[in-house]
Design an enzyme around this catalytic site. Structure first.
Site, PDB file in Angstrom:
ATOM      1  N   GLY A   8       4.693   0.456  -0.463  1.00 21.30           N
ATOM      2  CA  GLY A   8       5.561  -0.118   0.227  1.00 21.30           C
ATOM      3  C   GLY A   8       6.602  -0.871  -0.995  1.00 21.30           C
ATOM      4  N   ALA A   9       7.432   0.067  -1.542  1.00 20.59           N
ATOM      5  CA  ALA A   9       7.844  -1.002  -3.015  1.00 20.59           C
ATOM      6  C   ALA A   9       9.153  -0.865  -2.631  1.00 20.59           C
ATOM      7  CB  ALA A   9       8.082   0.030  -4.552  1.00 20.59           C
ATOM      8  N   ARG A  81      14.780  -4.161   9.326  1.00 19.94           N
ATOM      9  CA  ARG A  81      15.499  -4.486  10.545  1.00 19.94           C
ATOM     10  C   ARG A  81      16.686  -3.950   9.742  1.00 19.94           C
ATOM     11  NH1 ARG A  81      15.153  -9.546  13.911  1.00 19.94           N
ATOM     12  NH2 ARG A  81      14.702 -10.437  11.748  1.00 19.94           N
ATOM     13  N   ARG A  87      13.197  -6.926  16.277  1.00 19.15           N
ATOM     14  CA  ARG A  87      11.990  -6.369  15.961  1.00 19.15           C
ATOM     15  C   ARG A  87      11.398  -5.234  15.924  1.00 19.15           C
ATOM     16  NH1 ARG A  87      12.438 -12.184  14.076  1.00 19.15           N
ATOM     17  NH2 ARG A  87      12.448 -12.308  12.079  1.00 19.15           N
ATOM     18  N   ASN A  94       7.260   1.924  12.749  1.00 21.29           N
ATOM     19  CA  ASN A  94       6.243   1.143  11.932  1.00 21.29           C
ATOM     20  C   ASN A  94       4.870   1.596  12.542  1.00 21.29           C
ATOM     21  OD1 ASN A  94       8.371   0.573  11.128  1.00 21.29           O
ATOM     22  ND2 ASN A  94       7.921  -1.010  11.173  1.00 21.29           N
ATOM     23  N   VAL A 117       2.298  -7.201   6.477  1.00 21.48           N
ATOM     24  CA  VAL A 117       3.710  -7.549   6.509  1.00 21.48           C
ATOM     25  C   VAL A 117       4.643  -6.996   7.362  1.00 21.48           C
ATOM     26  CG1 VAL A 117       5.326  -8.473   5.222  1.00 21.48           C
ATOM     27  CG2 VAL A 117       3.796  -8.336   3.542  1.00 21.48           C
ATOM     28  N   THR A 118       4.448  -5.442   7.264  1.00 14.38           N
ATOM     29  CA  THR A 118       5.066  -5.167   8.046  1.00 14.38           C
ATOM     30  C   THR A 118       5.254  -5.138   9.576  1.00 14.38           C
ATOM     31  OG1 THR A 118       4.519  -3.157   6.771  1.00 14.38           O
ATOM     32  CG2 THR A 118       6.021  -1.797   8.850  1.00 14.38           C
ATOM     33  N   ARG A 150      10.782 -22.119   6.361  1.00 14.51           N
ATOM     34  CA  ARG A 150      11.686 -21.832   6.100  1.00 14.51           C
ATOM     35  C   ARG A 150      12.381 -23.114   6.784  1.00 14.51           C
ATOM     36  NH1 ARG A 150      12.566 -15.683   8.136  1.00 14.51           N
ATOM     37  NH2 ARG A 150      13.352 -14.794   6.375  1.00 14.51           N
ATOM     38  N   HIS A 174       5.569 -13.186  16.217  1.00 16.07           N
ATOM     39  CA  HIS A 174       6.599 -13.509  14.278  1.00 16.07           C
ATOM     40  C   HIS A 174       8.052 -13.186  15.288  1.00 16.07           C
ATOM     41  CE1 HIS A 174       8.941 -13.632  11.307  1.00 16.07           C
ATOM     42  NE2 HIS A 174       9.464 -12.414  11.091  1.00 16.07           N
TER      43      HIS A 174
HETATM   44  O1  TXD Z   1       7.616 -12.535   8.133  1.00 19.39           O
HETATM   45  C1  TXD Z   1       7.630 -11.059   8.321  1.00 19.39           C
HETATM   46  N1  TXD Z   1       6.344 -10.423   8.147  1.00 19.39           N
HETATM   47  C2  TXD Z   1       8.259 -10.507   7.554  1.00 19.39           C
HETATM   48  C3  TXD Z   1       8.222  -8.600   7.627  1.00 19.39           C
HETATM   49  C4  TXD Z   1       9.416 -10.089   6.793  1.00 19.39           C
HETATM   50  C5  TXD Z   1      10.375  -9.684   6.147  1.00 19.39           C
HETATM   51  C6  TXD Z   1      10.557  -8.946   5.961  1.00 19.39           C
HETATM   52  N2  TXD Z   1       9.273  -7.997   7.360  1.00 19.39           N
HETATM   53  C7  TXD Z   1       9.224  -6.100   6.980  1.00 19.39           C
HETATM   54  O2  TXD Z   1       8.547  -5.697   5.996  1.00 19.39           O
HETATM   55  C8  TXD Z   1      10.380  -5.434   7.717  1.00 19.39           C
HETATM   56  O3  TXD Z   1      10.260  -5.862   8.797  1.00 19.39           O
HETATM   57  C9  TXD Z   1       9.883  -4.165   7.481  1.00 19.39           C
HETATM   58  O4  TXD Z   1       9.608  -4.187   8.260  1.00 19.39           O
HETATM   59  C10 TXD Z   1       8.510  -4.254   6.473  1.00 19.39           C
HETATM   60  C11 TXD Z   1       9.229  -4.299   4.266  1.00 19.39           C
HETATM   61  O5  TXD Z   1      10.975  -5.013   4.718  1.00 19.39           O
HETATM   62  P1  TXD Z   1      11.684  -4.186   2.849  1.00 19.39           P
HETATM   63  O6  TXD Z   1      12.419  -4.863   3.283  1.00 19.39           O
HETATM   64  O7  TXD Z   1      10.448  -4.432   2.176  1.00 19.39           O
HETATM   65  O8  TXD Z   1      11.469  -3.333   3.581  1.00 19.39           O
HETATM   66  P2  TXD Z   1      12.474  -2.627   2.241  1.00 19.39           P
HETATM   67  O9  TXD Z   1      13.055  -2.265   1.277  1.00 19.39           O
HETATM   68  O10 TXD Z   1      13.031  -0.852   3.715  1.00 19.39           O
HETATM   69  O11 TXD Z   1      11.207  -1.423   2.002  1.00 19.39           O
HETATM   70  C12 TXD Z   1      10.159  -0.193   2.725  1.00 19.39           C
HETATM   71  C13 TXD Z   1       9.253   0.882   1.931  1.00 19.39           C
HETATM   72  C14 TXD Z   1      10.561   1.913   1.648  1.00 19.39           C
HETATM   73  O12 TXD Z   1      10.366   1.643  -0.322  1.00 19.39           O
HETATM   74  C15 TXD Z   1       9.929   3.446   1.672  1.00 19.39           C
HETATM   75  O13 TXD Z   1       9.629   4.001   1.392  1.00 19.39           O
HETATM   76  C16 TXD Z   1       8.284   2.527   2.092  1.00 19.39           C
HETATM   77  O14 TXD Z   1       8.498   0.866   2.620  1.00 19.39           O
HETATM   78  N3  TXD Z   1       7.470   3.067   2.751  1.00 19.39           N
HETATM   79  C17 TXD Z   1       6.503   4.166   3.244  1.00 19.39           C
HETATM   80  N4  TXD Z   1       5.637   3.477   1.740  1.00 19.39           N
HETATM   81  C18 TXD Z   1       4.076   4.215   1.450  1.00 19.39           C
HETATM   82  N5  TXD Z   1       3.947   4.816   3.140  1.00 19.39           N
HETATM   83  C19 TXD Z   1       4.396   5.059   4.039  1.00 19.39           C
HETATM   84  N6  TXD Z   1       4.514   5.646   5.153  1.00 19.39           N
HETATM   85  C20 TXD Z   1       5.831   4.314   3.828  1.00 19.39           C
HETATM   86  N7  TXD Z   1       6.859   4.863   4.854  1.00 19.39           N
HETATM   87  C21 TXD Z   1       7.694   3.631   4.022  1.00 19.39           C
END
Ligand code: TXD
Length: 309
Positions: A8-9, A81, A87, A94, A117-118, A150, A174
């Site tokens: 996940g980038a 979100r 969530r 997810n 982290v997801t 936090r 969480h």
């Molecule tokens: O405290 C915590 N655990 C959290 C959790 C704090 C902050 C964010 N939290 C969760 O992390 C948030 O609710 C999301 O479920 C994830 C990722 O958050 P982010 O802000 O990085 O989301 P983005 O910017 O949308 O990035 C998600 C990336 C995006 O580039 C997609 O193309 C990619 O995930 N993605 C994938 N990558 C690889 N493989 C698959 N299958 C895939 N599907 C989507």
């Protein structure tokens, strides 16, 4: 150099990757489903190396073959979100994403340690644990480090001191039911009970519980990522450097805190084997009750997810 894959980038993943290489903790493989995006971000970060002065390498990819033999894998892939979205709304979507990732990682890096982290966090940890087939000590969730950070920041702001001088713990799931521990707050190693009025403390406890939503409401197009990335990287560091630091993390419980078969935020010692130990801290009867409530809400969702995996 040790190897860390970040799946996940997006905002959290790319920020994690950046911090890991800037600290020279490991070489990083940044993987995403979007073509070109992880490659572009990795190249951009690599081009900062001459200026920042780090020697770690980062590559971007869409191919799991490049992740082979990673030591640690941080899973940040999924949907974030949006305002008004809970969530739990993310659950089914997810679950499918994390299931596929955990299976692929287990195939290419069977000895790795997974940091999930997801969101919804505790549930996605359970999915990753089941789908990877890894020992539970090697599947760990990041949430408590962030929620505690936090809380510590809000406390330091009220106490007008440096954030690093305040220690505090947030346990439980969480989500809205998380349990910040008022009795465990320390300032320069000493309890702060006499330094904060109960009104102020209640306000900070409430702000901590709603910390994620506060950022979502401000950003409008996504959720927090700077502090989440810092938190995940602190866990990576404790594992890779075998620091054996105590961090609140989501761990599979088997009787600790009277709970079993759920992933739940508790203090753990993180070292080269992943979770070296689950630490049981003293709780007031009110905190115990709040943890039970939080566990019920996590359990409900784990039951839901069992039908999906
Ligand atoms: O405290 C915590 N655990 C959290 C959790 C704090 C902050 C964010 N939290 C969760 O992390 C948030 O609710 C999301 O479920 C994830 C990722 O958050 P982010 O802000 O990085 O989301 P983005 O910017 O949308 O990035 C998600 C990336 C995006 O580039 C997609 O193309 C990619 O995930 N993605 C994938 N990558 C690889 N493989 C698959 N299958 C895939 N599907 C989507």
């Amino acid at each position: 150099m040790v190897k860390v894959t970040v799946v996940g980038a997006g905002n959290v993943g790319a920020t994690c990757a950046q911090r890991i290489v800037e600290k020279d903790l490991a070489d990083v493989v940044l993987l995403d489903v979007l073509e070109g995006m992880p490659q572009g971000k990795a190249l951009d970060i690599m081009e900062s190396a001459p200026v920042e002065g780090f020697s770690a390498k980062i590559i971007g990819t869409n191919d799991y073959a490049d992740t082979k033999d990673s030591d640690v894998v941080v899973i940040t892939a999924g949907l974030a979100r949006k305002p008004g979205m809970s969530r739990d709304d993310l659950l089914a979507k997810n679950t499918a994403i994390v299931s596929e990732i955990a299976e692929k990682i287990a195939r290419y890096s069977p000895k790795s340690i997974l940091i999930v982290v997801t969101n919804p966090l505790d549930i996605m940890c359970y999915v990753a644990y089941k789908k990877s087939g890894f020992d539970a000590r090697r599947v760990i969730g990041m949430a408590g480090v962030l929620d505690s950070a936090r809380f510590r920041y809000f406390l330091s702001d009220a106490l007008k001191c440096k954030a690093s001088e305040v220690e505090a713990l947030v346990l439980g799931g969480h989500g809205d039911t998380m349990v910040p521990l008022a009795e465990h707050i320390t300032f320069q190693g000493k309890p702060v009970s006499n330094k904060l009025s109960s009104d102020v403390l209640d306000r900070l406890l409430d702000r901590t519980r709603k910390g994620g939503a506060e950022i979502v409401a401000l950003l409008k197009t996504g959720s927090a990522y700077y502090a989440p990335a810092s938190s995940a990287v602190a866990m990576v560091k404790s594992i890779l450097s075998n620091e054996k630091k105590m961090y609140p993390c989501a761990a599979l419980l088997s009787g600790e805190y009277g709970l079993r078969d759920i992933y739940f935020g508790v203090p753990v010692i993180l070292g080269k084997n992943g979770i070296e130990k689950i630490v049981v801290v003293d709780l007031t009867s009110e905190e115990k009750k709040a943890l039970q409530l939080s566990a019920e809400s996590v359990k409900e969702n784990i039951d839901k997810v069992r039908t999906l995996i």
